[in-house]
Design a protein around this motif. Structure first.
Motif, PDB file in Angstrom:
ATOM      1  N   ALA A  54       0.835  -1.221   0.000  1.00  0.00           N
ATOM      2  CA  ALA A  54       0.000   0.000   0.000  1.00  0.00           C
ATOM      3  C   ALA A  54       0.861   1.259   0.000  1.00  0.00           C
ATOM      4  O   ALA A  54       0.520   2.266   0.592  1.00  0.00           O
ATOM      5  CB  ALA A  54      -0.983   0.005   1.162  1.00  0.00           C
ATOM      6  N   SER A  55       1.991   1.178  -0.693  1.00  0.00           N
ATOM      7  CA  SER A  55       2.932   2.290  -0.695  1.00  0.00           C
ATOM      8  C   SER A  55       3.564   2.447  -2.072  1.00  0.00           C
ATOM      9  O   SER A  55       3.493   1.554  -2.907  1.00  0.00           O
ATOM     10  CB  SER A  55       4.015   2.016   0.361  1.00  0.00           C
ATOM     11  OG  SER A  55       4.858   3.115   0.506  1.00  0.00           O
ATOM     12  N   ALA A  56       4.178   3.599  -2.271  1.00  0.00           N
ATOM     13  CA  ALA A  56       4.903   3.876  -3.508  1.00  0.00           C
ATOM     14  C   ALA A  56       6.133   4.690  -3.140  1.00  0.00           C
ATOM     15  O   ALA A  56       6.209   5.266  -2.055  1.00  0.00           O
ATOM     16  CB  ALA A  56       4.024   4.657  -4.474  1.00  0.00           C
ATOM     17  N   PHE A  57       7.088   4.744  -4.054  1.00  0.00           N
ATOM     18  CA  PHE A  57       8.317   5.469  -3.793  1.00  0.00           C
ATOM     19  C   PHE A  57       8.718   6.233  -5.058  1.00  0.00           C
ATOM     20  O   PHE A  57       8.785   5.655  -6.135  1.00  0.00           O
ATOM     21  CB  PHE A  57       9.437   4.499  -3.402  1.00  0.00           C
ATOM     22  CG  PHE A  57      10.666   5.176  -2.876  1.00  0.00           C
ATOM     23  CD1 PHE A  57      10.756   5.549  -1.547  1.00  0.00           C
ATOM     24  CD2 PHE A  57      11.731   5.452  -3.712  1.00  0.00           C
ATOM     25  CE1 PHE A  57      11.886   6.185  -1.053  1.00  0.00           C
ATOM     26  CE2 PHE A  57      12.862   6.080  -3.239  1.00  0.00           C
ATOM     27  CZ  PHE A  57      12.942   6.447  -1.904  1.00  0.00           C
ATOM     28  N   VAL A  58       8.959   7.523  -4.903  1.00  0.00           N
ATOM     29  CA  VAL A  58       9.474   8.324  -6.006  1.00  0.00           C
ATOM     30  C   VAL A  58      10.988   8.258  -5.915  1.00  0.00           C
ATOM     31  O   VAL A  58      11.583   8.753  -4.961  1.00  0.00           O
ATOM     32  CB  VAL A  58       8.985   9.787  -5.928  1.00  0.00           C
ATOM     33  CG1 VAL A  58       9.696  10.648  -6.955  1.00  0.00           C
ATOM     34  CG2 VAL A  58       7.484   9.843  -6.124  1.00  0.00           C
ATOM     35  N   TYR A  59      11.583   7.624  -6.904  1.00  0.00           N
ATOM     36  CA  TYR A  59      13.028   7.467  -6.898  1.00  0.00           C
ATOM     37  C   TYR A  59      13.714   8.739  -7.397  1.00  0.00           C
ATOM     38  O   TYR A  59      14.697   9.181  -6.831  1.00  0.00           O
ATOM     39  CB  TYR A  59      13.431   6.263  -7.750  1.00  0.00           C
ATOM     40  CG  TYR A  59      14.914   6.004  -7.756  1.00  0.00           C
ATOM     41  CD1 TYR A  59      15.538   5.430  -6.666  1.00  0.00           C
ATOM     42  CD2 TYR A  59      15.693   6.357  -8.852  1.00  0.00           C
ATOM     43  CE1 TYR A  59      16.904   5.205  -6.658  1.00  0.00           C
ATOM     44  CE2 TYR A  59      17.055   6.149  -8.852  1.00  0.00           C
ATOM     45  CZ  TYR A  59      17.657   5.573  -7.748  1.00  0.00           C
ATOM     46  OH  TYR A  59      19.005   5.360  -7.754  1.00  0.00           O
ATOM     47  N   GLU A  60      13.183   9.312  -8.468  1.00  0.00           N
ATOM     48  CA  GLU A  60      13.791  10.537  -8.989  1.00  0.00           C
ATOM     49  C   GLU A  60      12.798  11.322  -9.825  1.00  0.00           C
ATOM     50  O   GLU A  60      11.989  10.758 -10.549  1.00  0.00           O
ATOM     51  CB  GLU A  60      15.016  10.205  -9.850  1.00  0.00           C
ATOM     52  CG  GLU A  60      15.727  11.434 -10.374  1.00  0.00           C
ATOM     53  CD  GLU A  60      17.015  11.118 -11.135  1.00  0.00           C
ATOM     54  OE1 GLU A  60      17.541  12.053 -11.741  1.00  0.00           O
ATOM     55  OE2 GLU A  60      17.473   9.968 -11.138  1.00  0.00           O
ATOM     56  N   ILE A  61      12.888  12.638  -9.697  1.00  0.00           N
ATOM     57  CA  ILE A  61      12.225  13.574 -10.600  1.00  0.00           C
ATOM     58  C   ILE A  61      13.334  14.457 -11.132  1.00  0.00           C
ATOM     59  O   ILE A  61      14.128  15.002 -10.363  1.00  0.00           O
ATOM     60  CB  ILE A  61      11.177  14.436  -9.869  1.00  0.00           C
ATOM     61  CG1 ILE A  61      10.002  13.575  -9.408  1.00  0.00           C
ATOM     62  CG2 ILE A  61      10.688  15.564 -10.777  1.00  0.00           C
ATOM     63  CD1 ILE A  61       8.979  14.321  -8.584  1.00  0.00           C
ATOM     64  N   LEU A  87      -3.436   2.594  -7.769  1.00  0.00           N
ATOM     65  CA  LEU A  87      -2.934   1.290  -7.326  1.00  0.00           C
ATOM     66  C   LEU A  87      -3.311   1.001  -5.869  1.00  0.00           C
ATOM     67  O   LEU A  87      -2.805   0.067  -5.264  1.00  0.00           O
ATOM     68  CB  LEU A  87      -1.413   1.232  -7.495  1.00  0.00           C
ATOM     69  CG  LEU A  87      -0.902   1.344  -8.924  1.00  0.00           C
ATOM     70  CD1 LEU A  87       0.611   1.427  -8.943  1.00  0.00           C
ATOM     71  CD2 LEU A  87      -1.380   0.169  -9.768  1.00  0.00           C
ATOM     72  N   ASN A  88      -4.198   1.839  -5.297  1.00  0.00           N
ATOM     73  CA  ASN A  88      -4.677   1.706  -3.915  1.00  0.00           C
ATOM     74  C   ASN A  88      -3.579   1.884  -2.876  1.00  0.00           C
ATOM     75  O   ASN A  88      -3.622   1.271  -1.808  1.00  0.00           O
ATOM     76  CB  ASN A  88      -5.406   0.370  -3.719  1.00  0.00           C
ATOM     77  CG  ASN A  88      -6.681   0.309  -4.524  1.00  0.00           C
ATOM     78  OD1 ASN A  88      -7.451   1.264  -4.535  1.00  0.00           O
ATOM     79  ND2 ASN A  88      -6.883  -0.787  -5.218  1.00  0.00           N
ATOM     80  N   CYS A  89      -2.612   2.713  -3.181  1.00  0.00           N
ATOM     81  CA  CYS A  89      -1.572   3.025  -2.207  1.00  0.00           C
ATOM     82  C   CYS A  89      -2.114   4.037  -1.200  1.00  0.00           C
ATOM     83  O   CYS A  89      -2.880   4.916  -1.555  1.00  0.00           O
ATOM     84  CB  CYS A  89      -0.339   3.601  -2.896  1.00  0.00           C
ATOM     85  SG  CYS A  89       0.506   2.395  -3.943  1.00  0.00           S
ATOM     86  N   GLU A 128       7.340  11.624   3.379  1.00  0.00           N
ATOM     87  CA  GLU A 128       6.201  10.911   2.822  1.00  0.00           C
ATOM     88  C   GLU A 128       4.949  11.767   2.889  1.00  0.00           C
ATOM     89  O   GLU A 128       4.881  12.741   3.631  1.00  0.00           O
ATOM     90  CB  GLU A 128       5.973   9.567   3.521  1.00  0.00           C
ATOM     91  CG  GLU A 128       5.368   9.634   4.874  1.00  0.00           C
ATOM     92  CD  GLU A 128       5.121   8.251   5.479  1.00  0.00           C
ATOM     93  OE1 GLU A 128       5.422   7.230   4.843  1.00  0.00           O
ATOM     94  OE2 GLU A 128       4.616   8.209   6.604  1.00  0.00           O
ATOM     95  N   LYS A 129       4.006  11.360   2.088  1.00  0.00           N
ATOM     96  CA  LYS A 129       2.709  12.016   2.058  1.00  0.00           C
ATOM     97  C   LYS A 129       1.652  10.931   2.189  1.00  0.00           C
ATOM     98  O   LYS A 129       1.711   9.906   1.501  1.00  0.00           O
ATOM     99  CB  LYS A 129       2.526  12.769   0.739  1.00  0.00           C
ATOM    100  CG  LYS A 129       1.221  13.523   0.628  1.00  0.00           C
ATOM    101  CD  LYS A 129       1.190  14.327  -0.658  1.00  0.00           C
ATOM    102  CE  LYS A 129      -0.052  15.176  -0.770  1.00  0.00           C
ATOM    103  NZ  LYS A 129      -0.020  15.996  -2.002  1.00  0.00           N
ATOM    104  N   ILE A 130       0.714  11.171   3.090  1.00  0.00           N
ATOM    105  CA  ILE A 130      -0.405  10.247   3.236  1.00  0.00           C
ATOM    106  C   ILE A 130      -1.405  10.578   2.129  1.00  0.00           C
ATOM    107  O   ILE A 130      -1.868  11.712   2.014  1.00  0.00           O
ATOM    108  CB  ILE A 130      -1.071  10.371   4.623  1.00  0.00           C
ATOM    109  CG1 ILE A 130      -0.042  10.149   5.738  1.00  0.00           C
ATOM    110  CG2 ILE A 130      -2.264   9.431   4.740  1.00  0.00           C
ATOM    111  CD1 ILE A 130       0.631   8.796   5.736  1.00  0.00           C
ATOM    112  N   LEU A 131      -1.710   9.583   1.325  1.00  0.00           N
ATOM    113  CA  LEU A 131      -2.644   9.776   0.214  1.00  0.00           C
ATOM    114  C   LEU A 131      -4.069   9.398   0.613  1.00  0.00           C
ATOM    115  O   LEU A 131      -5.029   9.969   0.130  1.00  0.00           O
ATOM    116  CB  LEU A 131      -2.219   8.923  -0.988  1.00  0.00           C
ATOM    117  CG  LEU A 131      -0.817   9.217  -1.525  1.00  0.00           C
ATOM    118  CD1 LEU A 131      -0.455   8.186  -2.588  1.00  0.00           C
ATOM    119  CD2 LEU A 131      -0.752  10.620  -2.099  1.00  0.00           C
ATOM    120  N   ARG A 132      -4.149   8.410   1.480  1.00  0.00           N
ATOM    121  CA  ARG A 132      -5.446   7.885   1.891  1.00  0.00           C
ATOM    122  C   ARG A 132      -5.233   7.243   3.257  1.00  0.00           C
ATOM    123  O   ARG A 132      -4.315   6.462   3.429  1.00  0.00           O
ATOM    124  CB  ARG A 132      -5.898   6.837   0.884  1.00  0.00           C
ATOM    125  CG  ARG A 132      -7.110   6.077   1.233  1.00  0.00           C
ATOM    126  CD  ARG A 132      -7.440   5.030   0.187  1.00  0.00           C
ATOM    127  NE  ARG A 132      -7.373   5.635  -1.131  1.00  0.00           N
ATOM    128  CZ  ARG A 132      -7.229   4.954  -2.254  1.00  0.00           C
ATOM    129  NH1 ARG A 132      -7.110   3.666  -2.241  1.00  0.00           N
ATOM    130  NH2 ARG A 132      -7.160   5.568  -3.408  1.00  0.00           N
TER     131      ARG A 132
END
Length: 137
Positions: A54-61, A87-89, A128-132
């Motif tokens: 239930a998580s995602a990670f931004v590797y690079e922008i 993706l229900n993260c 991190e940011k809580i999305l839901r």
């Protein structure tokens, strides 16, 4: 006009700088996206899918110099957040690291904070940011 699309492989990118950065970021669970401005590559996002947790990670922008300060980084980050929600993260995490001298790390962290990201209490290198919010069972 800004458009963001998923790429199959880093070799799909025409710009050498973006292709090299995407090549270093690509692997494992990563997915790469490119930002287009009027048909030209302007930046990219490397995103890691941890939806099984239930998580995602931004590797690079990364945004190319001619396109900076045009909200392309914000659009790429927003795209990652929307994709994560699909993706229900419940949360998205990243490790702020200035890739160049501009912006410096403190300005970069302030930028993420302005977009709702907070320091992770048990891991000060990450934000991190809580999305839901997790629903009670």
């Amino acid at each position: 006009m800004l458009d963001i699309s998923k790429i199959a492989a880093p070799t799909d990118l025409r710009d050498e700088t973006l292709r090299n950065r995407a090549g270093r970021a690509h692997g494992g669970r990563s997915q790469e996206f490119v930002a287009w401005v009027s048909g030209e590559e302007a930046g990219f996002l490397s995103y890691e899918d941890w939806s099984d947790r239930a998580s995602a990670f931004v590797y690079e922008i990364f945004v190319l110099h001619p396109y900076r300060r045009q909200y392309i980084g914000s659009a790429l980050l927003s795209h990652a957040e929307s994709y994560s929600l699909q993706l229900n993260c419940e949360r998205i995490r990243l490790k702020p690291h200035a890739l160049e001298l501009e912006p410096d790390l403190s300005r970069l962290k302030a930028w993420y904070a302005s977009l709702g990201y907070r320091d992770v209490q048990d891991d000060p290198e990450h934000m991190e940011k809580i999305l839901r919010w997790q629903s009670a069972a």
